[in-house]
Enzyme design. Structure first.
Site, PDB file in Angstrom:
ATOM      1  N   SER A  61       0.870  -1.275  -0.073  1.00  0.00           N
ATOM      2  CA  SER A  61      -0.416   0.211   0.224  1.00  0.00           C
ATOM      3  C   SER A  61       0.719   1.184  -0.120  1.00  0.00           C
ATOM      4  O   SER A  61       1.792   1.158  -0.674  1.00  0.00           O
ATOM      5  CB  SER A  61      -0.858  -0.164   0.959  1.00  0.00           C
ATOM      6  OG  SER A  61      -2.127   1.066   0.985  1.00  0.00           O
ATOM      7  N   ASP A  96      -9.290  -6.297  -4.468  1.00  0.00           N
ATOM      8  CA  ASP A  96      -8.245  -5.287  -4.216  1.00  0.00           C
ATOM      9  C   ASP A  96      -9.043  -3.949  -5.267  1.00  0.00           C
ATOM     10  O   ASP A  96      -8.509  -3.743  -6.782  1.00  0.00           O
ATOM     11  CB  ASP A  96      -7.067  -5.173  -3.901  1.00  0.00           C
ATOM     12  CG  ASP A  96      -6.511  -3.427  -3.128  1.00  0.00           C
ATOM     13  OD1 ASP A  96      -7.593  -3.076  -3.338  1.00  0.00           O
ATOM     14  OD2 ASP A  96      -5.581  -3.639  -3.059  1.00  0.00           O
ATOM     15  N   HIS A 147      -7.992  -4.964  -0.124  1.00  0.00           N
ATOM     16  CA  HIS A 147      -7.176  -3.970  -0.043  1.00  0.00           C
ATOM     17  C   HIS A 147      -6.349  -4.832   1.259  1.00  0.00           C
ATOM     18  O   HIS A 147      -4.577  -5.314   1.461  1.00  0.00           O
ATOM     19  CB  HIS A 147      -6.740  -3.202   0.538  1.00  0.00           C
ATOM     20  CG  HIS A 147      -5.996  -2.505   0.028  1.00  0.00           C
ATOM     21  ND1 HIS A 147      -4.525  -2.147  -0.867  1.00  0.00           N
ATOM     22  CD2 HIS A 147      -5.529  -1.148   1.123  1.00  0.00           C
ATOM     23  CE1 HIS A 147      -3.593  -1.183  -0.676  1.00  0.00           C
ATOM     24  NE2 HIS A 147      -3.922  -0.464   0.514  1.00  0.00           N
TER      25      HIS A 147
END
Lengths: 377, 377
Positions: A151, A317, A350
């Site tokens: 991320s 995601d 995610h």
């Protein structure tokens, strides 16, 4: 496979100011970090792990006397784990602006003698990477075996590859993107507005008022949480489960379990996370866009990279979709870089990058074994 | 194809209390409605149009002296338009609990003599449909040619088909779902929390304090707006466009055009929309789940339906995805109902149902032409 066991954070003070992208400087700051495993003789086995929004230097292991204090990536890092601390020397650094130990908005601004609050300078991914590089200077590590992040942490790993190409051999960027989409920025902006318009925010100087903008933090966290999970996994975990057998016909009471879960997540977050840090970190996400200096051309952007790359993304995601990882893969291939890419079919959205999925961890294990061969050979 | 021209809302008072699903009653209430076109001699050409969250009885045409007052579905409804007012008699009714004219939280509770505020009873899709049926009773319409609605309006159309099967011949439900998903409920809940925790909400009795919980309404609308648009269309319209040539390095100032757009939408909404209405309408969305009374079995649920159906969905609608419409289609086919289904490839997300897309409007035009043949024959 075991835990690293007890770990102890360390602290470094930097008297030399850190020049920031904004033109401001961060003066007389401290960074907190942890290391796991042993640095080998030629200092070639170091892996830097970069953290995302709600994480810190405490990547693995536990703190003595705190049983439930596992680091945020403890499932990945330890003796015999995919990132094997019997082979690698692993470093986690808390970024400046955080609320978990390094100098941040809750600390005193040496220029004024007052708490920074909203006056803490806006920090960028590049600033964090520069700050991390200085820690490595102190540790005497000139070249990392790898930089790893997911991320926002993945963005830091990418930035390392662009701006410190000679200081790393491998870049491992997971569930990340070359820049935020309009929708990503939009979610960040709503969360920020919820915090900033909370009357307890006091223009970012709430510490002096003895209050915390908890309403705003709760809403921000609830929004964030929805975007970390896939639609599918929310449906599996909560669906339309009711709290009671009968409808209560109320707009304010909890009717559905998903409401209870989100409120709990929001409440918990508002107890420990700093509002100014939330603003700073989401802004750093918004700003990250290395192609901007190259006319938006991602292929030209990655021309300066020298590392070998592993990218991984997760099918469900929707915050950092596989398509965004593929953009990076394409740019790397355009530059004939050595790149591996795994698109993992995982239901968790995610959040999957933090979870223990056998295929995902298998990919990371194999890649780190490959890296380990380079320096043990 | 032209506009209907000037239209005038009408008002009906109901002295007989409306029994609500919650067990409460709505006493001495008024409903505002509009009609377009002419009811034919045997009253067989009436189409009821049900509205969604931010809409009303003002479906088409303009108000005299207000040039920009087009109804919310004016592109669809008018002389020569897909829902042709030269053939059909179209009815729009403002649901109770709304803030656009029918009795709602801003009105006086006859039981107390004070403004309802948060004491307005929780209303459901079923309650709205019952209220609409009473308007039709007054108008002397025993059977509708069709009930039409999109999103929450589509849920009302579906409920009509289940609970008033003999009072309609066609059900046209667009961009809708048989129930909200956990993710849908989650977004509603965050928006509600933003409103309820705004200190200006005063537990729903803010009217008495001379304030409006605008901070909460703004955040609620911003969240909503993100979910109405597709990721793609946001990227096309805004992408990473900056407001200025150089970054401002601020967490509070607007940097990206998408931020400016969202703030504007939030500000505008907070000026006219009622906070209690927002809570009521999102709750009605959450509660809608006709299969609940049938053990979750949607096929059994639709066994009572007699209408012919048209369903339409949009490929980029992630709020009410095509998969949710397909669930309804399957349930109808299980019951051997006459069902048409169009999955429209449109980039605009959930908002597409309100926009003028030639394929989409072509499908609706053809379907209404088919209906018109039934009563003109």
């Amino acid at each position: 496979m075991g835990s690293i066991g007890h770990v102890t954070p360390q602290r470094l003070n930097f008297s030399e100011a850190l020049p920031l992208r904004s033109g401001a400087q961060l003066r007389d700051y401290e960074l907190v970090y942890e290391t796991y495993g042993r640095l080998n003789a030629d200092k070639s086995n170091a892996v830097l792990v970069c953290h995302a929004l709600n994480a810190s230097h405490h990547v693995a292991g536990t703190y003595e006397g705190q049983d439930k204090s596992e680091g945020w990536w403890d499932n990945l890092i330890g003796p015999g784990k995919p990132l094997d601390t019997d082979k690698f020397f692993v470093i986690g650094i808390n970024n400046p602006g955080s609320c978990f130990g390094s100098t941040g908005p809750m600390h005193v601004n040496p220029a004024t003698g007052s708490v920074y609050g909203a006056d803490f300078p806006v920090v960028t991914v590049q600033d964090w990477v520069d700050a991390q590089a200085r820690v490595l200077d102190v540790l005497g590590i000139t070249q990392l075996a790898a930089v790893l992040g997911g991320s926002l942490g993945g963005m830091q790993a990418l930035d390392w590859s662009l701006r410190y190409p000679d200081r790393m051999r491998h870049c491992i960027a997971i569930a990340t993107a070359p820049s935020l989409s309009a929708q990503n920025i939009a979610f960040n902006e709503v969360a920020r507005r919820a915090i900033i318009t909370d009357p307890d925010f006091h223009e970012g100087h709430f510490y002096a008022h003895g209050v915390v903008p908890k309403r705003g933090l709760r809403v921000a966290r609830m929004i964030g949480h929805i975007t970390y999970l896939s639609d599918d996994v929310m449906e599996q975990k909560f669906g339309r489960q009711m709290r009671a057998a009968e409808l209560g016909y109320s707009t304010q009471d909890i009717e559905f379990q998903i409401e209870s879960y989100l409120r709990y997540q929001g409440d918990k977050f508002s107890e420990y996370f700093d509002a100014n840090t939330y603003l700073l970190i989401t802004r750093a996400l918004d700003y990250f866009d290395p192609a901007r200096e190259h006319g938006g051309d991602l292929s030209r952007t990655f021309a300066s990279a020298k590392a070998k790359f592993l990218l991984a993304s997760f099918t469900t995601d929707w915050r950092f979709s596989p398509a965004r990882s593929r953009e990076i893969v394409k740019a790397l291939l355009d530059n004939k870089r050595d790149v591996s890419y795994a698109e993992i079919d995982a239901p968790h959205g995610h959040d999957a990058f933090l979870l223990e999925d056998p295929r995902y961890h298998g990919v990371l294990r194999a890649y780190f074994e490959r890296i380990a061969k380079e320096f043990s050979a």
